[in-house]
Scaffold this active site. Structure first.
Site, PDB file in Angstrom:
ATOM      1  N   ASN A 175       0.800  -1.229   0.000  1.00 48.65           N
ATOM      2  CA  ASN A 175       0.000   0.000   0.000  1.00 48.65           C
ATOM      3  C   ASN A 175       0.830   1.273   0.000  1.00 48.65           C
ATOM      4  O   ASN A 175       0.329   2.331  -0.345  1.00 48.65           O
ATOM      5  CB  ASN A 175      -0.957   0.014   1.194  1.00 48.65           C
TER       6      ASN A 175
ATOM      7  N   CYS B 225       4.039  10.302  10.642  1.00 47.60           N
ATOM      8  CA  CYS B 225       4.219  10.990  11.916  1.00 47.60           C
ATOM      9  C   CYS B 225       2.815  11.267  12.460  1.00 47.60           C
ATOM     10  O   CYS B 225       2.331  12.396  12.447  1.00 47.60           O
ATOM     11  CB  CYS B 225       4.979  12.293  11.733  1.00 47.60           C
TER      12      CYS B 225
HETATM   13  N1  PLP Z   1      -4.475  -4.162   3.995  1.00 47.97           N
HETATM   14  C1  PLP Z   1      -3.964  -3.222   3.174  1.00 47.97           C
HETATM   15  C2  PLP Z   1      -2.809  -3.566   2.304  1.00 47.97           C
HETATM   16  C3  PLP Z   1      -4.514  -1.931   3.154  1.00 47.97           C
HETATM   17  O1  PLP Z   1      -3.987  -1.007   2.351  1.00 47.97           O
HETATM   18  C4  PLP Z   1      -5.616  -1.648   4.005  1.00 47.97           C
HETATM   19  C5  PLP Z   1      -6.192  -0.298   4.062  1.00 47.97           C
HETATM   20  O2  PLP Z   1      -5.497   0.700   3.974  1.00 47.97           O
HETATM   21  C6  PLP Z   1      -6.120  -2.687   4.822  1.00 47.97           C
HETATM   22  C7  PLP Z   1      -5.521  -3.915   4.791  1.00 47.97           C
HETATM   23  C8  PLP Z   1      -7.294  -2.454   5.719  1.00 47.97           C
HETATM   24  O3  PLP Z   1      -8.482  -2.455   4.982  1.00 47.97           O
HETATM   25  P1  PLP Z   1      -9.814  -1.787   5.556  1.00 47.97           P
HETATM   26  O4  PLP Z   1      -9.635  -0.305   5.467  1.00 47.97           O
HETATM   27  O5  PLP Z   1     -10.899  -2.286   4.647  1.00 47.97           O
HETATM   28  O6  PLP Z   1      -9.994  -2.279   6.939  1.00 47.97           O
END
Ligand code: PLP
Length: 390
Positions: free
Chosen positions: A149, A322
């Site tokens: 992400n 941060c």
């Molecule tokens: N996993 C990843 C790689 C993410 O980017 C996110 C959200 O930013 C999540 C899990 C969590 O997902 P949710 O916002 O649907 O709880």
């Protein structure tokens, strides 16, 4: 405004909203009720399950609706750990997982599991060699995300899952950033469990799913009324599931063309930004999400860049996190080997399908101006030499 933070969340698609509306208004029956009126909601829920399954090349009975990516990740880890805890207590997670995985790992550690982090290389890839080295006879679960992400790196999941299986472990992948943005086929990937979240691909927030391969050992996380065939209790979010299915189907209809267009725009931005001195791309240069461009800029803070971009109407994000509770730079940037001062100057731009070339030009120009302005004020930047003073 230019919204360049689609990895945080996306705009709800009009098609998803239209598909959801009847289940928030007229067809409000509880799908578990027996009368005819509830049948409409039940049929919609099962229709959504079938659509999500088709989009992932899974079977409908392998899709379980959840409240989102966080729950799916928690369930995958805790569910497998509990199911197999007597066989082995060693769990491997990549060092760059989302906190939904990492913090669940920390919790499992407190329950007596041995949770180890798999290192990544400087482009954020978990290499097959690293996994082979870390696997043990008592490893019961390996969890490696499909796409990161923060830096967008796409992992060689097919290879990693095969290695985990050879070692007798279950393989989970957090595909929250990947589903709806690159092709995701659970059969081709060979995974046992896969997490997804609707709001990352123009569906509603607060709904997601966990793909559970038939026969995969997984105990329930949430106990109650026995919905989702006894494996995930709680009155079903019919509108949410329907919205997720509609959004995913819509994304996949134009996936190839969107990927090609976004990749070209992303690479154009990367080319422009890397002309700035002491800037670098984070993550893999090519095996990365088409929509994510992520950078570090030496001698300035990511947060300052974001505030300046915001003042120019550009929404972006920083990996340096941060937050109110932490001054630590992102664990992802540290895991790829960046030193603290560099990791602090990070920015992530994540585009949606509606981004235009003009928008990307504006972002590149604004970013260059902001970086230059901030460096002129930075006590650790030598303007004459065009580099940091350290
Ligand atoms: N996993 C990843 C790689 C993410 O980017 C996110 C959200 O930013 C999540 C899990 C969590 O997902 P949710 O916002 O649907 O709880």
């Amino acid at each position: 405004m230019i919204y360049a933070d689609n990895a945080a969340t996306t705009r709800l698609s009009p098609a998803a909203l239209a598909a959801m509306t009847p289940y928030l208004t007229e067809a409000y029956g509880n799908p578990s009720s027996l009368y005819t009126f509830a049948g409409e909601a039940k049929a919609a829920l099962e229709g959504a399950r079938g659509t999500v399954a088709r989009c992932l090349n899974a079977k409908a009975e392998e899709i379980f609706f959840t409240s989102g990516g966080t729950e799916s990740d928690n369930w995958a880890l805790r569910g497998v750990a509990e199911a197999l805890g007597k066989r082995g207590r060693h769990i491997l997670l990549s060092a760059i997982e989302h906190h939904a995985v990492l913090h669940t790992g920390q919790w499992l550690k407190k329950q007596g599991f041995e949770v180890e982090l798999l290192p990544v290389d400087d482009q954020g890839t978990v290499t097959p060699e690293a996994l082979k080295k870390a696997l043990r006879p008592d490893t019961v679960l390996v969890s490696v995300m499909l796409a990161n992400n923060e830096i967008g790196t796409i992992q060689p999941i097919e290879e990693l899952a095969a290695i985990a299986h050879e070692g007798g472990a279950i393989f989970h992948t957090d595909a929250v950033q990947a589903v709806g943005h690159i092709p995701v086929d659970v059969q081709a990937l060979g995974v046992d469990l896969l997490s997804l979240s609707a709001h990352k691909f123009h569906g509603p927030r607060g709904v997601g799913a966990l793909y559970v391969k038939k026969g995969a050992p997984l105990l329930p996380l949430i106990h109650g009324g026995g919905q989702e065939r006894g494996r995930r209790s709680g009155t079903e979010n019919v509108a949410g599931a329907v919205g997720m299915a509609a959004a995913l189907q819509e994304q996949l209809e134009t996936l190839e063309a969107d990927m090609a267009r976004l990749t070209a725009l992303r690479d154009k931005l990367i080319g422009e930004v890397l002309r700035l001195p002491c800037s670098r791309l984070t993550g893999h240069p090519t095996r990365r999400l088409p929509s994510i461009a992520s950078f570090t800029f030496e001698a300035i803070e990511g947060e300052s860049i974001l505030l300046q971009l915001d003042a120019r109407g550009i929404c972006a994000s920083s990996g340096s996190a941060c937050s109110s509770t932490s001054l630590e730079p992102s664990h992802v940037l540290l895991a790829i080997g960046l030193p603290h001062p560099i990791a602090h100057g990070s920015v992530r731009l994540s585009f949606g399908e509606d981004i235009t070339e003009e928008d990307v030009d504006t972002v590149a120009k604004s970013l260059a101006e902001v970086v230059n302005d901030l460096r002129m004020m930075s006590p650790v930047w030598d303007a004459a030499a065009g580099k940091p003073i350290w």
